[in-house]
Design a protein around this motif. Structure first.
Motif, mmCIF file in Angstrom:
data_model
loop_
_atom_site.group_PDB
_atom_site.id
_atom_site.type_symbol
_atom_site.label_atom_id
_atom_site.label_comp_id
_atom_site.label_asym_id
_atom_site.label_seq_id
_atom_site.Cartn_x
_atom_site.Cartn_y
_atom_site.Cartn_z
ATOM 1 N N THR A 8 0.836 -1.205 0.000
ATOM 2 C CA THR A 8 0.000 0.000 0.000
ATOM 3 C C THR A 8 0.867 1.250 0.000
ATOM 4 O O THR A 8 0.684 2.155 -0.822
ATOM 5 C CB THR A 8 -0.937 0.008 1.229
ATOM 6 N N LEU A 21 -7.031 7.301 1.090
ATOM 7 C CA LEU A 21 -7.718 6.140 0.545
ATOM 8 C C LEU A 21 -9.224 6.355 0.575
ATOM 9 O O LEU A 21 -9.755 6.914 1.541
ATOM 10 C CB LEU A 21 -7.381 4.886 1.362
ATOM 11 N N ASP A 25 -11.117 1.566 -1.530
ATOM 12 C CA ASP A 25 -9.736 1.120 -1.335
ATOM 13 C C ASP A 25 -9.589 0.379 -0.001
ATOM 14 O O ASP A 25 -8.880 -0.625 0.080
ATOM 15 C CB ASP A 25 -8.773 2.312 -1.348
ATOM 16 N N THR A 28 -10.892 -3.079 -0.339
ATOM 17 C CA THR A 28 -9.930 -3.894 -1.096
ATOM 18 C C THR A 28 -8.808 -4.368 -0.182
ATOM 19 O O THR A 28 -8.437 -5.546 -0.198
ATOM 20 C CB THR A 28 -9.346 -3.082 -2.268
ATOM 21 N N ASP A 56 -16.364 -3.282 -3.286
ATOM 22 C CA ASP A 56 -15.382 -2.224 -3.535
ATOM 23 C C ASP A 56 -15.505 -1.674 -4.958
ATOM 24 O O ASP A 56 -15.389 -0.471 -5.177
ATOM 25 C CB ASP A 56 -13.955 -2.636 -3.168
ATOM 26 N N ALA A 60 -16.475 2.250 -5.743
ATOM 27 C CA ALA A 60 -15.558 3.079 -6.539
ATOM 28 C C ALA A 60 -16.274 3.698 -7.737
ATOM 29 O O ALA A 60 -16.082 4.877 -8.039
ATOM 30 C CB ALA A 60 -14.362 2.255 -7.001
ATOM 31 N N GLY A 70 -6.517 1.761 -6.756
ATOM 32 C CA GLY A 70 -7.558 0.768 -6.493
ATOM 33 C C GLY A 70 -7.509 -0.385 -7.480
ATOM 34 O O GLY A 70 -7.718 -1.543 -7.105
ATOM 35 N N ASP A 74 -6.640 -4.012 -6.159
ATOM 36 C CA ASP A 74 -7.607 -5.087 -6.365
ATOM 37 C C ASP A 74 -6.899 -6.359 -6.838
ATOM 38 O O ASP A 74 -7.167 -7.453 -6.346
ATOM 39 C CB ASP A 74 -8.664 -4.635 -7.379
#
Length: 152
Positions: A8, A21, A25, A28, A56, A60, A70, A74
């Motif tokens: 991340t 985020l 996110d 995820t 998610d 989004a 993202g 994912d």
């Protein structure tokens, strides 16, 4: 969880104009960390992962927070969760090999290309055949069936 944090932190530049985020996110990243969370029913973890993946994506799109971060998160979340799931709950070598083929090999290929080029490449997205999605459904269904039958 340390690996999730490192991935991340090293990809925050992919958030583009956002400074934090988005809720999608966070879902995820939660999916990626499911194996590290205490408790929970292992037979339901595949269904939970599929539900989080669906949620998610919807969040989004609905809130306009889709980003390269993202998108790549994912992929990493799927690779982290589903590879763990297959290695932890499946006993067959073929099933485990397929899990590595559909999740780990693409992540390694994209990551290696990114390091070589110094930028993230576009990932191939097959329009008709999605082996990873089919494998997710198969693994989740197998876990549910084994949980319902009391075996394992």
């Amino acid at each position: 969880m340390a690996t999730s944090w490192a991935l991340t932190a090293s990809h925050l530049g992919l958030l583009e104009h956002r400074r934090r985020l988005a809720a999608a996110d966070v879902l995820t990243l939660l999916r990626a960390d499911l194996p590290a969370l205490p408790g929970g029913d292992r037979h339901l973890s595949g269904v939970v992962a599929i539900a989080l993946d669906h949620a998610d994506g919807r969040l989004a799109r609905r809130h306009g927070t889709a980003s390269p971060f993202g998108d790549y998160a994912d992929t990493f979340a799927d690779a982290a969760f589903w590879t763990w799931h297959a290695w932890r709950h499946e006993t067959g070598r073929t099933t485990r090999a397929v899990a590595v083929a559909v999740w780990v090999l693409p992540v390694v290929a994209v990551s290696t290309t990114a390091l070589y080029r110094g930028r993230m490449p576009e990932r191939p997205r097959p329009a008709l055949l999605r082996p990873a999605a089919a494998m997710q459904i198969a693994l989740a269904a197998r876990s549910l069936l084994h949980g319902a039958s009391g075996s394992r």
